[in-house]
Design an enzyme around this catalytic site. Structure first.
Site, mmCIF file in Angstrom:
data_model
loop_
_atom_site.group_PDB
_atom_site.id
_atom_site.type_symbol
_atom_site.label_atom_id
_atom_site.label_comp_id
_atom_site.label_asym_id
_atom_site.label_seq_id
_atom_site.Cartn_x
_atom_site.Cartn_y
_atom_site.Cartn_z
ATOM 1 N N THR A 64 -1.175 7.458 -0.625
ATOM 2 C CA THR A 64 -2.474 7.353 -1.309
ATOM 3 C C THR A 64 -3.304 6.173 -0.795
ATOM 4 O O THR A 64 -4.500 6.099 -1.052
ATOM 5 C CB THR A 64 -2.266 7.132 -2.813
ATOM 6 O OG1 THR A 64 -1.594 5.869 -2.981
ATOM 7 C CG2 THR A 64 -1.430 8.227 -3.444
ATOM 8 N N ASP B 149 4.787 -6.008 9.579
ATOM 9 C CA ASP B 149 5.832 -5.658 10.544
ATOM 10 C C ASP B 149 5.780 -6.572 11.762
ATOM 11 O O ASP B 149 6.810 -6.992 12.285
ATOM 12 C CB ASP B 149 5.660 -4.203 11.001
ATOM 13 C CG ASP B 149 6.149 -3.222 9.937
ATOM 14 O OD1 ASP B 149 6.874 -3.670 9.023
ATOM 15 O OD2 ASP B 149 5.776 -2.044 10.012
ATOM 16 N N ARG C 102 0.851 -1.195 0.000
ATOM 17 C CA ARG C 102 0.000 0.000 0.000
ATOM 18 C C ARG C 102 0.872 1.225 0.000
ATOM 19 O O ARG C 102 1.722 1.372 0.880
ATOM 20 C CB ARG C 102 -0.835 0.031 1.289
ATOM 21 C CG ARG C 102 -2.139 -0.559 1.152
ATOM 22 C CD ARG C 102 -3.090 -0.242 2.270
ATOM 23 N NE ARG C 102 -2.584 0.247 3.540
ATOM 24 C CZ ARG C 102 -3.376 0.620 4.524
ATOM 25 N NH1 ARG C 102 -4.689 0.574 4.368
ATOM 26 N NH2 ARG C 102 -2.894 1.036 5.658
ATOM 27 N N ASP D 262 0.346 -3.087 12.106
ATOM 28 C CA ASP D 262 0.840 -3.477 10.775
ATOM 29 C C ASP D 262 1.190 -4.970 10.800
ATOM 30 O O ASP D 262 2.153 -5.391 11.440
ATOM 31 C CB ASP D 262 2.074 -2.644 10.423
ATOM 32 C CG ASP D 262 2.476 -2.873 8.971
ATOM 33 O OD1 ASP D 262 2.530 -1.908 8.215
ATOM 34 O OD2 ASP D 262 2.720 -4.052 8.602
HETATM 35 C C1 PRP Z 1 -1.032 -4.680 4.416
HETATM 36 C C2 PRP Z 1 -1.836 -5.959 4.534
HETATM 37 C C3 PRP Z 1 -2.694 -5.923 3.302
HETATM 38 C C4 PRP Z 1 -2.942 -4.466 3.105
HETATM 39 C C5 PRP Z 1 -4.334 -4.177 3.549
HETATM 40 O O1 PRP Z 1 0.011 -4.832 3.538
HETATM 41 O O2 PRP Z 1 -1.059 -7.116 4.624
HETATM 42 O O3 PRP Z 1 -2.089 -6.485 2.172
HETATM 43 O O4 PRP Z 1 -2.016 -3.762 3.936
HETATM 44 O O5 PRP Z 1 -4.654 -2.868 3.294
HETATM 45 P P1 PRP Z 1 -5.780 -2.429 2.234
HETATM 46 O O6 PRP Z 1 -6.954 -3.335 2.438
HETATM 47 O O7 PRP Z 1 -6.037 -1.017 2.638
HETATM 48 O O8 PRP Z 1 -5.196 -2.547 0.864
HETATM 49 P P2 PRP Z 1 1.121 -3.689 3.315
HETATM 50 O O9 PRP Z 1 0.734 -2.810 2.188
HETATM 51 O O10 PRP Z 1 1.403 -3.017 4.619
HETATM 52 O O11 PRP Z 1 2.354 -4.512 2.803
HETATM 53 P P3 PRP Z 1 3.225 -5.610 3.577
HETATM 54 O O12 PRP Z 1 2.353 -6.819 3.802
HETATM 55 O O13 PRP Z 1 4.315 -5.886 2.611
HETATM 56 O O14 PRP Z 1 3.706 -5.021 4.875
HETATM 57 N N1 URA Z 2 -2.462 -3.122 6.875
HETATM 58 C C1 URA Z 2 -2.134 -3.622 8.077
HETATM 59 O O1 URA Z 2 -1.162 -4.391 8.203
HETATM 60 N N2 URA Z 2 -2.862 -3.238 9.130
HETATM 61 C C2 URA Z 2 -3.910 -2.431 9.030
HETATM 62 O O2 URA Z 2 -4.568 -2.136 10.047
HETATM 63 C C3 URA Z 2 -4.243 -1.918 7.773
HETATM 64 C C4 URA Z 2 -3.509 -2.284 6.693
#
Ligand code: PRP
Ligand code: URA
Length: 365
Positions: free
Chosen positions: A264, A359, A260, A356
């Site tokens: 944005t 993380d 994400r 997150d």
């Molecule tokens: C997180 C999570 C989802 C997304 C959800 O990933 O694992 O994929 O956010 O958010 P959304 O429904 O608003 O799209 P992130 O973008 O943080 O990437 P990561 O898993 O690599 O940390």
């Molecule tokens: N992605 C995450 O990992 N946590 C949230 O709460 C939203 C998006």
């Protein structure tokens, strides 16, 4: 009766009062939110969720509130199988049951006195459909729905399934805790995903085979050659793979890389590798977090572009906004989640959520 309720911020106060009234009257309720009058939200997100839960048969009736009730009634009536009445007085509510067999009620949080709203709700719940000459009229509406190809919309499938098994809920409680270590978080995410397998695979078909036990020959059941694919959304979806593969070891695993954009909140694609025969497979997309829904909706798009058709989304924590977006973009995709939380905060994080997920799984904060 089993009643789903929902509102936006303008209908919140009335929805809370109706919630208490319904509980006092002994009805079973599911409150789809919103959960505050202070945070401005979009009424379609809540109208679609409540309407879909009624159209799918998960809940018998729905009650929606926004400022005037008009927006909610427009949204709900977009859903095939929903017959939503916008009522400003008890006699309109009564007629909507007698003549129209309405299954969703829309109310104006800023236009109705509490006393009138309560009378409307009571009469609407108590009044039966009158049948008779009204049946053929309703059939005309249903026939229009079937001509436009939208009738019986997911009639036998609940669009959103919340897995409320006590073991799952217990473990979700622990991963929410900010003090849970990376090691424990990782183990629990696998365990929860494993526990979810039982329900997400419920629709798989079986066939009979003959086996020889140490005592005699007998008929037994086996999965009927179903081809499955597990597709985690990187990174955090990876945390669920092992728990699932342990129970369905022959499933192929694809990967979709999306992150994400922090500004944005839009998903950015960086990787996609799927099994070659994806079009023949039952596909389970894995992502612990369904927040705005952008990542999941984009992953479903990518899979569809490569020919995938039978798609299920499996997450641990969902926000109403994400559920609504996925259902709007991909209405046939069923969502399984261990929890449906209240809302998103200003940074697009799920509240209360667990922070997150990537993380916390990989210890990268
Ligand atoms: C997180 C999570 C989802 C997304 C959800 O990933 O694992 O994929 O956010 O958010 P959304 O429904 O608003 O799209 P992130 O973008 O943080 O990437 P990561 O898993 O690599 O940390
Ligand atoms: N992605 C995450 O990992 N946590 C949230 O709460 C939203 C998006």
């Amino acid at each position: 009766m089993r009643v789903a309720i929902g509102s936006d911020h303008a209908g919140f106060a009335l929805k809370e009062k109706i919630r208490n009234l319904l509980l006092e009257l002994g009805h079973e309720i599911r409150d789809f939110g919103t959960h505050s009058a202070e945070i401005s939200v979009d009424y379609p997100d809540y109208g679609f969720m409540v309407g879909e839960s009624v159209a799918s048969g998960q809940w018998e009736r729905g009650i929606l509130a926004c400022g005037s009730g008009i927006g909610m009634s427009i949204v709900a009536n977009k859903i095939p199988g929903v017959y939503c009445a916008l009522a400003a007085d008890p006699s309109a509510a009564r007629l909507s049951r007698l003549h129209n067999d309405s299954n969703v009620l829309a109310l104006g949080g800023r236009t109705l006195e509490e006393k009138t709203a309560f009378e409307i709700v009571k009469v609407w719940l108590e009044t039966p459909f009158d049948g008779g000459r009204h049946v053929s009229r309703l059939k005309k509406i249903q026939s229009y729905e079937s001509q436009s190809g939208t009738a019986h919309y997911r009639a036998n499938d609940n669009p959103l399934i919340i897995l409320d098994h006590p073991l799952i809920q217990h473990k979700v409680g622990i991963i929410r805790d900010r003090n849970t270590s990376v090691k424990e978080f990782r183990e629990l995410v696998q365990e929860i995903a494993g526990l979810m397998v039982y329900e997400i695979t419920r629709a798989l078909s079986l066939e009979e085979v003959e086996v020889e036990t140490p005592i005699s020959r007998t008929k037994a059941l086996t999965l009927s050659g179903k081809k499955l694919a597990i597709v985690p959304i990187l990174r955090a979806g990876l945390g669920m793979v092992e728990g699932i593969i342990r129970l369905i070891p022959n499933a192929k695993v694809g990967h979709i890389g999306l992150y994400r954009d922090p500004e944005t909140l839009m998903p950015v694609e960086y990787y996609c590798k799927l099994p070659g025969d994806i079009e023949d497979r039952d596909i389970f997309i894995l992502d612990p977090m369904l927040a705005t829904g952008g990542s999941s909706a984009a992953a479903i798009d990518l899979i569809k572009k490569r020919g995938g058709r039978k798609i299920t989304l499996v997450c641990l924590i969902a926000a109403p906004e994400g559920v609504a977006l996925v259902h709007r973009c991909h209405p046939e995709v069923q969502i399984f989640t261990a929890a449906l939380d209240s809302r998103l905060n200003d940074h697009g994080y799920i509240v209360p959520g667990l922070g997150d997920a990537g993380d916390r799984l990989f210890g990268t904060k």
